[in-house]
Design a protein around this motif. Structure first.
Motif, PDB file in Angstrom:
ATOM      1  N   CYS A  89      34.990  34.871  36.668  1.00  0.00           N
ATOM      2  CA  CYS A  89      35.423  34.992  38.064  1.00  0.00           C
ATOM      3  C   CYS A  89      36.805  35.616  38.191  1.00  0.00           C
ATOM      4  O   CYS A  89      37.210  36.020  39.291  1.00  0.00           O
ATOM      5  CB  CYS A  89      35.409  33.619  38.739  1.00  0.00           C
ATOM      6  SG  CYS A  89      33.766  32.866  38.799  1.00  0.00           S
ATOM      7  N   SER A  90      37.537  35.718  37.099  1.00  0.00           N
ATOM      8  CA  SER A  90      38.845  36.379  37.145  1.00  0.00           C
ATOM      9  C   SER A  90      38.701  37.857  37.483  1.00  0.00           C
ATOM     10  O   SER A  90      39.668  38.488  37.938  1.00  0.00           O
ATOM     11  CB  SER A  90      39.558  36.221  35.795  1.00  0.00           C
ATOM     12  OG  SER A  90      38.804  36.811  34.741  1.00  0.00           O
ATOM     13  N   PHE A  91      37.508  38.438  37.298  1.00  0.00           N
ATOM     14  CA  PHE A  91      37.290  39.854  37.603  1.00  0.00           C
ATOM     15  C   PHE A  91      37.397  40.138  39.097  1.00  0.00           C
ATOM     16  O   PHE A  91      37.611  41.283  39.487  1.00  0.00           O
ATOM     17  CB  PHE A  91      35.919  40.305  37.084  1.00  0.00           C
ATOM     18  CG  PHE A  91      35.898  40.614  35.621  1.00  0.00           C
ATOM     19  CD1 PHE A  91      36.086  41.909  35.162  1.00  0.00           C
ATOM     20  CD2 PHE A  91      35.709  39.605  34.694  1.00  0.00           C
ATOM     21  CE1 PHE A  91      36.070  42.194  33.805  1.00  0.00           C
ATOM     22  CE2 PHE A  91      35.700  39.880  33.328  1.00  0.00           C
ATOM     23  CZ  PHE A  91      35.881  41.174  32.881  1.00  0.00           C
ATOM     24  N   ILE A  92      37.218  39.106  39.940  1.00  0.00           N
ATOM     25  CA  ILE A  92      37.360  39.317  41.380  1.00  0.00           C
ATOM     26  C   ILE A  92      38.610  38.590  41.885  1.00  0.00           C
ATOM     27  O   ILE A  92      38.697  38.211  43.045  1.00  0.00           O
ATOM     28  CB  ILE A  92      36.109  38.868  42.158  1.00  0.00           C
ATOM     29  CG1 ILE A  92      35.805  37.385  41.925  1.00  0.00           C
ATOM     30  CG2 ILE A  92      34.906  39.723  41.774  1.00  0.00           C
ATOM     31  CD1 ILE A  92      34.713  36.838  42.836  1.00  0.00           C
ATOM     32  N   SER A  93      39.557  38.381  40.969  1.00  0.00           N
ATOM     33  CA  SER A  93      40.883  37.828  41.292  1.00  0.00           C
ATOM     34  C   SER A  93      40.865  36.365  41.709  1.00  0.00           C
ATOM     35  O   SER A  93      41.778  35.920  42.417  1.00  0.00           O
ATOM     36  CB  SER A  93      41.562  38.665  42.395  1.00  0.00           C
ATOM     37  OG  SER A  93      41.707  40.000  41.973  1.00  0.00           O
ATOM     38  N   VAL A  94      39.857  35.619  41.287  1.00  0.00           N
ATOM     39  CA  VAL A  94      39.890  34.170  41.476  1.00  0.00           C
ATOM     40  C   VAL A  94      40.888  33.603  40.473  1.00  0.00           C
ATOM     41  O   VAL A  94      40.772  33.854  39.270  1.00  0.00           O
ATOM     42  CB  VAL A  94      38.495  33.542  41.253  1.00  0.00           C
ATOM     43  CG1 VAL A  94      38.570  32.017  41.376  1.00  0.00           C
ATOM     44  CG2 VAL A  94      37.503  34.095  42.264  1.00  0.00           C
ATOM     45  N   GLN A  95      41.855  32.844  40.942  1.00  0.00           N
ATOM     46  CA  GLN A  95      42.937  32.390  40.073  1.00  0.00           C
ATOM     47  C   GLN A  95      42.561  31.119  39.309  1.00  0.00           C
ATOM     48  O   GLN A  95      43.217  30.089  39.400  1.00  0.00           O
ATOM     49  CB  GLN A  95      44.209  32.170  40.901  1.00  0.00           C
ATOM     50  CG  GLN A  95      44.784  33.437  41.496  1.00  0.00           C
ATOM     51  CD  GLN A  95      45.108  34.478  40.427  1.00  0.00           C
ATOM     52  OE1 GLN A  95      45.886  34.212  39.517  1.00  0.00           O
ATOM     53  NE2 GLN A  95      44.515  35.663  40.532  1.00  0.00           N
ATOM     54  N   ALA A 140      37.197  35.435  47.670  1.00  0.00           N
ATOM     55  CA  ALA A 140      36.920  35.476  46.232  1.00  0.00           C
ATOM     56  C   ALA A 140      36.371  34.140  45.744  1.00  0.00           C
ATOM     57  O   ALA A 140      35.422  34.101  44.949  1.00  0.00           O
ATOM     58  CB  ALA A 140      38.191  35.840  45.470  1.00  0.00           C
ATOM     59  N   GLU A 141      36.953  33.037  46.225  1.00  0.00           N
ATOM     60  CA  GLU A 141      36.495  31.713  45.802  1.00  0.00           C
ATOM     61  C   GLU A 141      35.079  31.428  46.311  1.00  0.00           C
ATOM     62  O   GLU A 141      34.257  30.865  45.581  1.00  0.00           O
ATOM     63  CB  GLU A 141      37.450  30.620  46.296  1.00  0.00           C
ATOM     64  CG  GLU A 141      38.791  30.581  45.595  1.00  0.00           C
ATOM     65  CD  GLU A 141      39.727  31.691  46.071  1.00  0.00           C
ATOM     66  OE1 GLU A 141      39.425  32.333  47.114  1.00  0.00           O
ATOM     67  OE2 GLU A 141      40.760  31.911  45.399  1.00  0.00           O
ATOM     68  N   GLN A 142      34.786  31.827  47.551  1.00  0.00           N
ATOM     69  CA  GLN A 142      33.443  31.612  48.092  1.00  0.00           C
ATOM     70  C   GLN A 142      32.406  32.441  47.337  1.00  0.00           C
ATOM     71  O   GLN A 142      31.306  31.960  47.048  1.00  0.00           O
ATOM     72  CB  GLN A 142      33.423  31.977  49.583  1.00  0.00           C
ATOM     73  CG  GLN A 142      34.200  31.019  50.470  1.00  0.00           C
ATOM     74  CD  GLN A 142      34.349  31.530  51.891  1.00  0.00           C
ATOM     75  OE1 GLN A 142      34.217  32.734  52.160  1.00  0.00           O
ATOM     76  NE2 GLN A 142      34.640  30.633  52.821  1.00  0.00           N
ATOM     77  N   ALA A 143      32.761  33.679  47.019  1.00  0.00           N
ATOM     78  CA  ALA A 143      31.845  34.533  46.261  1.00  0.00           C
ATOM     79  C   ALA A 143      31.603  33.957  44.871  1.00  0.00           C
ATOM     80  O   ALA A 143      30.463  33.948  44.379  1.00  0.00           O
ATOM     81  CB  ALA A 143      32.411  35.945  46.153  1.00  0.00           C
ATOM     82  N   ALA A 144      32.664  33.483  44.227  1.00  0.00           N
ATOM     83  CA  ALA A 144      32.525  32.892  42.892  1.00  0.00           C
ATOM     84  C   ALA A 144      31.629  31.665  42.937  1.00  0.00           C
ATOM     85  O   ALA A 144      30.736  31.496  42.094  1.00  0.00           O
ATOM     86  CB  ALA A 144      33.901  32.522  42.346  1.00  0.00           C
ATOM     87  N   LEU A 145      31.836  30.804  43.926  1.00  0.00           N
ATOM     88  CA  LEU A 145      31.043  29.585  44.038  1.00  0.00           C
ATOM     89  C   LEU A 145      29.581  29.913  44.325  1.00  0.00           C
ATOM     90  O   LEU A 145      28.671  29.304  43.749  1.00  0.00           O
ATOM     91  CB  LEU A 145      31.617  28.695  45.138  1.00  0.00           C
ATOM     92  CG  LEU A 145      31.061  27.268  45.240  1.00  0.00           C
ATOM     93  CD1 LEU A 145      31.221  26.540  43.914  1.00  0.00           C
ATOM     94  CD2 LEU A 145      31.761  26.513  46.357  1.00  0.00           C
TER      95      LEU A 145
END
Length: 232
Positions: free
Chosen positions: A165-171, A89-94
């Motif tokens: 990014c919270s939509f893909i569960s990035v905290q 999730a973090e890699q996708a968000a970044l």
């Protein structure tokens, strides 16, 4: 029955909100760094390449700037695994932040490059400067100085957009705020607190970018005057 504010349960979970704010800053910092570099690189490629080779950059910029950031994020996180590319999730968000900011930065820097008058380029060439030296000192440096206020605003907007990014569960901050709200049932207090945190982050980031601009384009220099004029 009057409403009573109760911030104590929210402040008791301040460590969770702090972790979310730190992740927001991490995503923003890395995304802004690489997104800005991508934008500058693509803007330079636009300026140096023949027209036939500019269309991939133009297509990328138009595609990103005319589609929602959320859709781009969902495609990267949920769509890429279907072709074998799996990201956390973090890699996708970044990745989404870098690609989105890269497109907007490309357009902003392009506007700065086009503001450089042709006579200045000719003057640089007449002084026996190489084309690279002309592009570096006569074109790209003044262009970035002129659009620095616009770039800074885009960086701040990108930091605020990390809430998506919270939509893909990035905290990040918004996601942790939702967790705190579900635990405490103090929705109003939680989101007032988070609003103030976002406001503080935006003001601090704007101030740091202003300082960075003053360091890169010192007051009194030609580049400094371009930056000052653009901010008015």
């Amino acid at each position: 029955m009057g409403f009573q504010f109760q911030f104590a349960p929210v402040f008791a979970r301040s460590d969770v909100l702090l972790e979310g704010a730190l992740l927001t800053l991490q995503l923003s910092g890395i995304g802004i760094l690489f997104g800005a570099l991508l934008g500058i690189l693509l803007a330079m490629l636009r300026g140096l390449s023949p027209p036939a080779l500019r269309w991939p950059v133009d297509a990328y910029v138009e595609l990103v700037r005319n589609t929602p950031f959320l859709v781009q994020l969902l495609i990267i996180f949920f769509g890429l695994p279907s072709i074998g590319v799996r990201l956390t999730a973090e890699q996708a968000a970044l990745s989404a932040i870098i690609l989105n900011l890269g497109a907007y930065s490309t357009e902003i820097v392009r506007a700065g490059i086009e503001s450089v008058h042709r006579s200045q380029i000719e003057a640089g060439l007449s002084l026996a400067m190489t084309r690279w030296q002309v592009f570096r000192y006569v074109v790209i440096a003044p262009a970035i100085a002129r659009v620095w206020p616009a770039l800074s605003s885009q960086f701040v907007l990108m930091m605020l957009s990390t809430s998506v990014c919270s939509f893909i569960s990035v905290q990040e901050l918004s996601a942790t705020a939702a967790n705190v709200e579900s635990d405490t049932f103090r929705s109003f207090e939680v989101y007032i607190t988070v609003t103030l945190i976002y406001l503080g982050l935006a003001l601090v980031m704007r101030g740091l970018l202003a300082v960075l601009g003053a360091v890169m384009f010192p007051k009194g220099s030609g580049l400094g005057r371009l930056r000052t004029q653009a901010s008015r």
